[in-house]
Design an enzyme around this catalytic site. Structure first.
Site, mmCIF file in Angstrom:
data_model
loop_
_atom_site.group_PDB
_atom_site.id
_atom_site.type_symbol
_atom_site.label_atom_id
_atom_site.label_comp_id
_atom_site.label_asym_id
_atom_site.label_seq_id
_atom_site.Cartn_x
_atom_site.Cartn_y
_atom_site.Cartn_z
ATOM 1 N N SER A 141 -9.800 1.540 2.777
ATOM 2 C CA SER A 141 -8.960 2.334 1.907
ATOM 3 C C SER A 141 -7.885 1.554 1.166
ATOM 4 O O SER A 141 -7.289 2.074 0.235
ATOM 5 C CB SER A 141 -8.291 3.440 2.725
ATOM 6 O OG SER A 141 -7.382 2.887 3.660
ATOM 7 N N SER A 198 -9.909 -0.711 6.930
ATOM 8 C CA SER A 198 -9.340 -0.497 5.595
ATOM 9 C C SER A 198 -8.660 -1.705 4.973
ATOM 10 O O SER A 198 -8.345 -1.678 3.784
ATOM 11 C CB SER A 198 -8.356 0.679 5.625
ATOM 12 O OG SER A 198 -9.060 1.894 5.698
ATOM 13 N N LYS A 236 0.838 -1.199 0.000
ATOM 14 C CA LYS A 236 0.000 0.000 0.000
ATOM 15 C C LYS A 236 0.873 1.249 0.000
ATOM 16 O O LYS A 236 1.932 1.281 0.644
ATOM 17 C CB LYS A 236 -0.912 -0.030 1.232
ATOM 18 C CG LYS A 236 -2.021 1.023 1.227
ATOM 19 C CD LYS A 236 -2.922 0.839 2.461
ATOM 20 C CE LYS A 236 -4.030 1.873 2.522
ATOM 21 N NZ LYS A 236 -4.897 1.697 3.709
#
Lengths: 94, 429
Positions: free
Chosen positions: B107, B131, B32
């Site tokens: 997310s 997330s 990420k």
């Protein structure tokens, strides 16, 4: 308990100033509704008791304060737009 | 490092980092974009960090490299992790590989989409209020949010320190456990990370019969009216599977959960307003113009997207004089109650079960205009972060052709039990 008055665009501009975030007048207007929705939802917390005992199972983690190698100065400055004599260079304080 | 177009927009930056042999040398991994990678641009999905190239690796990244994993890209995300859809990214939305008209969740949506599409074998995500688990559920993969303190946050660019963890994502529980094996365990660079890791891969391999005699608690607060009909059907079927494998399922009440979502958002926004104060365009990221210090900072920070501005401003407001007691103190008290409820329920049960998300994925563009609606979707995932306990989302079928996730939550540092139970469920369904 809270100020029952809803926030308006002036309030949004004031908070934006506190948070050091430029918002245009149009943006301030657009934020108003969402702010009031979210703050209204936060009133769910109004009846949470004030005297909840939180069990604190945290411990401080310490180490001896001895110098050791760290990120070289040049590396630390590498992402700065401006630097001078090994320092970050920021805007002037007016 | 080149920026390339992929049809799902799962990646922000491509790279190829590997360092030879190890337990993970057969895996390609996505990381990420809020986890620091030495020499590879790391933007947190934000224009504020455009061009930022970290001079060091996050501990989790260093450990993946040591384990021989091949890191092939930085994955797209909601800006600074603030969103439930991966649409608030400055790099544009990621699409759900199951159906590209829908969001992948957020997310960590880029990580989930890259894993679900087969682009990578596994990925690191981060989970502040769901997330990792939300996009895992929406894309039909496995996503683990470990116990707070099991995985080092060193090199994770902070959004809400007291809530967030780095987590692992893969198409099956076994690979999720292998990734956790590599990244878990004490790190002197993160004072909150002192836990001894266990052998999660072995625990998953030995999972046979793990559900026999286990008690599964279902909080009535997480399966109420807000759960869509199709999701409820898949969840009920999942409970039936758990029973078939020898588990006892019982409904419980956790009244504090009614307050958890509001408490979560107050705390997360408060911490965000403080953490994101560092982005002033002086040490990293594009600088601002203006006559003085404050003006130049405010100009540099105008590059934040709407959702980040909203959270930083609401956090500033909630922490400001006169309001602090009404919001932040109340939220911390609610947090203590949530933590207590989890402890009490997990004293008498092995895991807590609920749907990961109360609904199936939004269509692209559907949720962006109404922030509160988007926040409400996090109702089942956020309590877990307040309590700091480990939680995994495992696929449990589809509703209207879209994936549904089963969320299983255990006590602090009970990852071996949690992953064994998840593995047994995965095998049985």
């Amino acid at each position: 308990m809270k100020d029952e008055q809803e926030l308006d665009a002036d309030d949004v501009r004031h908070v934006a100033e506190l948070a050091r975030v430029d918002v245009t007048d149009d943006e301030a207007e657009e934020f108003v509704e969402g702010f009031n929705d979210v703050l209204g939802y936060f009133e769910t917390l109004d009846d949470v008791p004030d005297d909840v005992e939180a069990e604190d199972d945290l411990e401080n983690v310490m180490r001896a304060d001895e110098p050791r190698p760290s990120l070289p100065q040049g590396e630390a400055l590498k992402n700065a737009e401006e630097s001078e004599d090994g320092y970050f260079k920021g805007p002037s304080v007016s | 490092m080149s920026k390339t177009e992929d049809s799902l927009n799962a990646f922000v930056t491509r790279c190829d980092l590997s360092s030879g042999d190890g337990a993970l040398d057969d895996l390609t991994v996505g990381v990420k974009d809020n986890i620091s990678t030495e020499g590879v641009e790391t933007t947190c999905g934000s224009d504020v960090l455009e061009g930022y190239v970290p001079p060091y690796d996050a501990t989790a990244v260093a450990r993946l490299k040591d384990a021989g994993a091949r890191i092939v890209g930085k994955t797209n995300m909601d800006e600074f992790g603030m969103g439930t859809t991966t649409e608030t990214s400055a790099h544009g939305p990621t699409r759900n590989p199951v159906d590209t008209d829908y969001v992948p969740g957020g997310s960590s949506g880029g990580s989930a989409a890259a894993v679900a599409s087969g682009e990578v074998d596994a990925a690191l995500g981060t989970d502040t209020g769901g997330s990792v688990r939300c996009p895992a559920a929406f894309c039909g993969i496995v996503g683990l949010k470990p116990t707070y303190g099991l995985v080092s946050r060193y090199g994770l660019i902070a959004y809400a320190n007291s809530l967030e963890t780095i987590g692992s994502m893969a198409r099956d529980v076994g690979t999720t456990a292998r990734l956790l094996d590599a990244i878990a365990g004490a790190d002197e660079r993160d004072g909150t990370c002192n836990a001894e890791a266990e052998d999660y891969t072995v625990a998953v391999k030995d999972a046979d019969g793990a559900l026999e005699g286990k008690t599964v608690a279902v909080p009535e607060e997480l399966v109420g009216e807000g759960v869509e009909e199709g999701v409820r059907e898949r969840f009920d079927a999942a409970l039936e599977t758990l029973r078939d494998e020898g588990a006892e399922v019982r409904e419980v009440s956790m009244p504090s959960l009614e307050k958890a979502l509001a408490a979560y958002y107050v705390i997360a926004m408060g911490e965000a307003s403080s953490n994101l104060a560092r982005f002033d365009g002086v040490r990293y990221g594009p600088g601002g113009e203006g006559d003085g210090w404050n003006e130049a900072f405010a100009d540099a920070r105008a590059r934040f997207g709407d959702e980040v501005k909203r959270r930083v401003m609401l956090g500033t407001y909630a922490l400001s004089e006169g309001y602090y007691g009404d919001y932040y103190d109340k939220a911390q008290n609610a947090r203590a109650l949530v933590r207590r409820d989890f402890e009490e329920v997990l004293d008498g049960a092995d895991v807590v079960a609920s749907p990961t998300m109360p609904l199936t994925p939004f269509e692209i563009g559907e949720a962006l205009d109404d922030p509160l609606q988007m926040y409400l979707a996090d109702v089942n995932t956020t309590p877990v972060n307040l309590a700091g306990v480990p939680s995994v989302s495992v696929p449990c079928g589809r509703a209207d052709d879209l994936p549904v996730g089963l969320q299983l939550t255990a006590g602090r540092f009970e990852e071996t039990k949690l992953l064994s139970v998840a593995r047994e469920f995965e095998k049985a369904r």
